[in-house]
Enzyme design. Structure first.
Site, short mmCIF file in Angstrom:
data_model
loop_
_atom_site.label_atom_id
_atom_site.label_comp_id
_atom_site.label_asym_id
_atom_site.label_seq_id
_atom_site.Cartn_x
_atom_site.Cartn_y
_atom_site.Cartn_z
N THR A 125 39.01 35.00 37.54
CA THR A 125 39.02 35.86 36.35
C THR A 125 40.31 35.71 35.54
OG1 THR A 125 39.14 38.20 35.70
CG2 THR A 125 39.82 37.69 37.92
N ASP A 126 40.21 35.99 34.25
CA ASP A 126 41.42 35.98 33.41
C ASP A 126 42.39 37.09 33.80
OD1 ASP A 126 39.98 38.13 32.42
OD2 ASP A 126 40.01 37.50 30.33
N GLU A 127 41.91 38.09 34.56
CA GLU A 127 42.78 39.22 34.93
C GLU A 127 43.94 38.79 35.82
OE1 GLU A 127 41.11 42.94 35.97
OE2 GLU A 127 39.43 42.72 34.58
N TYR A 153 42.31 44.99 42.23
CA TYR A 153 41.25 43.98 42.03
C TYR A 153 41.85 42.63 41.60
CZ TYR A 153 37.90 41.18 39.37
OH TYR A 153 37.18 40.12 38.88
N SER A 156 43.81 40.91 44.25
CA SER A 156 43.00 40.28 45.31
C SER A 156 42.40 38.97 44.79
CB SER A 156 41.91 41.22 45.81
OG SER A 156 40.93 41.44 44.81
N LYS A 157 42.01 38.93 43.52
CA LYS A 157 41.47 37.68 42.97
C LYS A 157 42.57 36.62 42.88
CE LYS A 157 37.82 36.99 41.55
NZ LYS A 157 36.57 36.51 42.23
N LEU A 193 31.69 48.59 31.16
CA LEU A 193 31.73 49.18 29.82
C LEU A 193 30.41 49.07 29.03
CD1 LEU A 193 33.59 50.50 27.54
CD2 LEU A 193 33.72 48.19 26.64
N VAL A 209 35.42 56.81 26.55
CA VAL A 209 36.34 55.71 26.21
C VAL A 209 37.71 56.04 26.79
CG1 VAL A 209 37.51 54.54 24.31
CG2 VAL A 209 35.07 55.11 24.12
N ASN A 252 37.84 47.98 22.60
CA ASN A 252 36.78 48.75 23.27
C ASN A 252 36.08 49.70 22.30
OD1 ASN A 252 37.47 47.50 25.63
ND2 ASN A 252 38.76 49.18 26.37
P1 NAD Z 1 28.99 41.98 40.66
O1 NAD Z 1 29.79 43.11 41.21
O2 NAD Z 1 27.91 42.25 39.67
O3 NAD Z 1 28.32 41.17 41.86
C1 NAD Z 1 29.00 40.89 43.06
C2 NAD Z 1 27.97 40.43 44.09
O4 NAD Z 1 28.69 40.05 45.27
C3 NAD Z 1 26.97 41.51 44.49
O5 NAD Z 1 25.67 40.97 44.55
C4 NAD Z 1 27.44 41.92 45.88
O6 NAD Z 1 26.39 42.40 46.71
C5 NAD Z 1 28.03 40.62 46.40
N1 NAD Z 1 29.03 40.84 47.46
C6 NAD Z 1 30.07 41.72 47.44
N2 NAD Z 1 30.75 41.63 48.61
C7 NAD Z 1 30.13 40.67 49.36
C8 NAD Z 1 30.38 40.12 50.65
N3 NAD Z 1 31.40 40.57 51.40
N4 NAD Z 1 29.57 39.16 51.10
C9 NAD Z 1 28.53 38.70 50.35
N5 NAD Z 1 28.24 39.21 49.13
C10 NAD Z 1 29.04 40.17 48.64
O7 NAD Z 1 30.07 40.97 40.09
P2 NAD Z 1 29.99 40.00 38.80
O8 NAD Z 1 30.40 40.76 37.61
O9 NAD Z 1 28.70 39.27 38.82
O10 NAD Z 1 31.18 38.99 39.15
C11 NAD Z 1 30.94 37.84 39.94
C12 NAD Z 1 32.24 37.08 40.11
O11 NAD Z 1 32.76 36.70 38.84
C13 NAD Z 1 33.34 37.88 40.79
O12 NAD Z 1 34.02 37.03 41.66
C14 NAD Z 1 34.23 38.33 39.65
O13 NAD Z 1 35.56 38.48 40.10
C15 NAD Z 1 34.08 37.16 38.70
N6 NAD Z 1 34.24 37.48 37.26
C16 NAD Z 1 33.53 38.47 36.68
C17 NAD Z 1 33.64 38.69 35.30
C18 NAD Z 1 32.85 39.77 34.61
O14 NAD Z 1 33.08 40.01 33.42
N7 NAD Z 1 31.91 40.43 35.26
C19 NAD Z 1 34.50 37.88 34.55
C20 NAD Z 1 35.23 36.87 35.20
C21 NAD Z 1 35.09 36.67 36.54
O1 DAU Z 2 38.23 39.99 32.34
C1 DAU Z 2 37.33 39.72 33.37
C2 DAU Z 2 37.03 40.98 34.13
O2 DAU Z 2 36.21 41.78 33.29
C3 DAU Z 2 36.35 40.73 35.47
O3 DAU Z 2 37.24 40.05 36.31
C4 DAU Z 2 35.94 42.05 36.13
O4 DAU Z 2 35.20 41.79 37.32
C5 DAU Z 2 35.05 42.80 35.16
O5 DAU Z 2 34.69 44.06 35.70
C6 DAU Z 2 35.79 43.01 33.83
O6 DAU Z 2 36.93 43.90 33.99
P1 DAU Z 2 37.29 45.03 32.92
O7 DAU Z 2 38.11 46.05 33.58
O8 DAU Z 2 37.81 44.42 31.67
O9 DAU Z 2 35.79 45.57 32.60
P2 DAU Z 2 35.20 47.04 32.44
O10 DAU Z 2 33.80 46.88 31.94
O11 DAU Z 2 35.42 47.88 33.64
O12 DAU Z 2 36.09 47.65 31.26
C7 DAU Z 2 36.19 46.99 29.99
C8 DAU Z 2 37.16 47.82 29.15
O13 DAU Z 2 36.53 49.07 28.83
C9 DAU Z 2 38.45 48.18 29.85
O14 DAU Z 2 39.50 48.15 28.90
C10 DAU Z 2 38.24 49.60 30.35
C11 DAU Z 2 37.31 50.18 29.30
N1 DAU Z 2 36.35 51.22 29.79
C12 DAU Z 2 35.57 50.92 30.86
C13 DAU Z 2 34.67 51.85 31.35
C14 DAU Z 2 33.82 51.53 32.55
C15 DAU Z 2 36.23 52.42 29.12
O15 DAU Z 2 36.91 52.68 28.12
N2 DAU Z 2 35.33 53.34 29.59
C16 DAU Z 2 34.54 53.11 30.69
O16 DAU Z 2 33.76 54.01 31.09
#
Ligand code: NAD
Ligand code: DAU
Length: 342
Positions: A125-127, A153, A156-157, A193, A209, A252
């Site tokens: 992730t970019d985080e 989070y 850990s990544k 979000l 928000v 946001n």
């Molecule tokens: P998600 O939370 O929707 O899905 C995670 C999946 O992993 C779930 O199906 C869960 O059951 C499974 N899982 C969790 N712990 C596990 C374990 N111990 N063993 C096997 N399976 C397990 O997540 P997502 O948003 O689809 O993200 C997927 C990956 O992409 C993550 O690694 C996240 O860090 C990365 N990522 C997400 C975003 C985003 O915007 N969502 C952006 C960049 C990177």
């Molecule tokens: O940038 C990549 C990441 O994007 C991934 O690595 C993460 O797995 C993914 O969850 C996401 O992280 P964010 O923290 O950016 O996503 P989230 O949807 O939780 O929040 C997006 C933005 O919106 C953040 O600035 C927090 C804000 N937010 C979020 C929620 C859930 C709110 O203002 N209100 C809310 O209820």
């Protein structure tokens, strides 16, 4: 070609499985998922009967289970999506993030070393780069930006990324890493979000928000992320990190207002609530490397992608209403019940 996709019952992993099974007729795709709160077997219904697909319920931290699956399936590649992925949950309870995101990654790579692999790909992730200031729009994350994390989070990544690169240097494991910006699209879990705001707006509930809503995220349609990973695992250079993002920065508050407009709901639903602890201000990816080396460019414009996404949530209410009606209710109460105003 046999590919193990971990976390395939989650948001991006499931979209990746659909993409790969649709594109490669001769690839065998094995989904490994523990089915945590974020994993949904119903998401995989469209491919459950596909002869090239197998689902295995397994925790990536279960070394014995992972080894025996590798022995049986002899995968050519592993794409690791499995993770605890929600920043807010990591602030409440970091431990499971360390276990799954770091230890789970180590177990998968140990299995790759033991049984052999053509490619191990880490979905990161970019985080891991921390955040950028709002008053420096000229700054972007490149692959050289130092790791500088904010939340349990992202830490850990980052830990996992470092381990992956160390396995390459120390053991010669053929790895790649992708660091993507915020994804949106179908099957996005409703704690995040965009789907949270869509679900709340449809129920005429307050739209919470954080802070002033000024934080900026760089949104990418999930299919574009899947295509980027497809390119990296086939053509990316071993030991390399690739940033993935499409220069689509949005505040946001603007996203939430747009959702109100698309759903014809009043902006008076918006409530400014107490900010996330350690809240990252701005993410912005420089995707020059993946563009120049692999020819990747995002295909879906945000204005089209957000419409498609909202349409999907309208057409697939059962999918997210089932989730919301389960233990998600107690999560929502815990996170938002006594949150207080911004
Ligand atoms: P998600 O939370 O929707 O899905 C995670 C999946 O992993 C779930 O199906 C869960 O059951 C499974 N899982 C969790 N712990 C596990 C374990 N111990 N063993 C096997 N399976 C397990 O997540 P997502 O948003 O689809 O993200 C997927 C990956 O992409 C993550 O690694 C996240 O860090 C990365 N990522 C997400 C975003 C985003 O915007 N969502 C952006 C960049 C990177
Ligand atoms: O940038 C990549 C990441 O994007 C991934 O690595 C993460 O797995 C993914 O969850 C996401 O992280 P964010 O923290 O950016 O996503 P989230 O949807 O939780 O929040 C997006 C933005 O919106 C953040 O600035 C927090 C804000 N937010 C979020 C929620 C859930 C709110 O203002 N209100 C809310 O209820």
């Amino acid at each position: 070609m046999t590919i193990i996709v971990t976390g395939g019952a989650g948001f991006i992993g499931s979209n990746f499985l659909f993409h790969m099974l649709g594109k490669y007729e001769n690839y065998r795709m094995i989904c490994v998922d523990k089915l945590t709160y974020a994993g949904n077997l119903s998401t995989l219904e469209p491919i459950m009967d596909n002869k090239n697909f197998r689902f295995v319920k397994l925790d990536i931290c279960d070394r014995e289970g992972v080894y025996s699956l590798f022995q049986e399936e002899k995968p050519d590649m592993v794409v690791n999506f499995a993770a605890e992925s929600h920043v807010d949950r990591s602030i409440e309870d970091p431990e499971i993030f360390l276990k799954t995101n770091i230890m789970g990654t180590a177990v998968l790579m140990d299995a790759c070393r033991k049984y052999g692999i053509k490619r191990y790909h880490q979905v990161s992730t970019d985080e891991v780069y921390g955040d950028l200031p709002l008053d420096r729009p000229d700054l972007f994350f490149t692959e050289q930006t130092p790791i500088h994390t904010s939340s349990p989070y992202s830490s850990s990544k980052a830990g996992a990324d470092l381990l992956v690169l160390a396995y390459h240097r120390t053991y010669g494991l053929p790895v790649t890493v992708s660091r993507c910006s915020n994804n949106y699209g179908p099957y996005h879990f409703p704690e995040k979000l965009i789907p949270l705001m869509i679900a709340n707006a449809l129920a005429d509930k307050p739209l919470p928000v954080y802070g002033k809503g000024e934080n900026v995220r760089d949104w990418l349609y999930v299919e574009d992320h899947c295509k980027a990973i497809d390119l990296i695992i086939h053509k990316g250079r071993e030991g390399e990190v690739y940033n993935v993002g499409g220069h689509n920065e949005m505040k946001n508050i603007d996203i939430v207002k747009l959702i109100c407009k698309e759903l014809n709901k009043p902006e008076s639903l918006i409530t400014f609530v107490a900010d996330r602890k350690g809240h990252d201000m701005r993410y912005a990816i420089d995707p020059t490397k993946i563009h120049s080396e692999l020819g990747w460019l995002p295909e879906t414009k945000f204005e089209d992608g957000i419409k498609k996404t909202i349409r999907w949530y309208l057409d697939n209410k059962k999918w997210w209403e089932d989730i919301i009606s389960r233990d998600y209710q107690s999560y929502y109460e815990k996170m938002y019940g006594n949150r207080g105003e911004a």
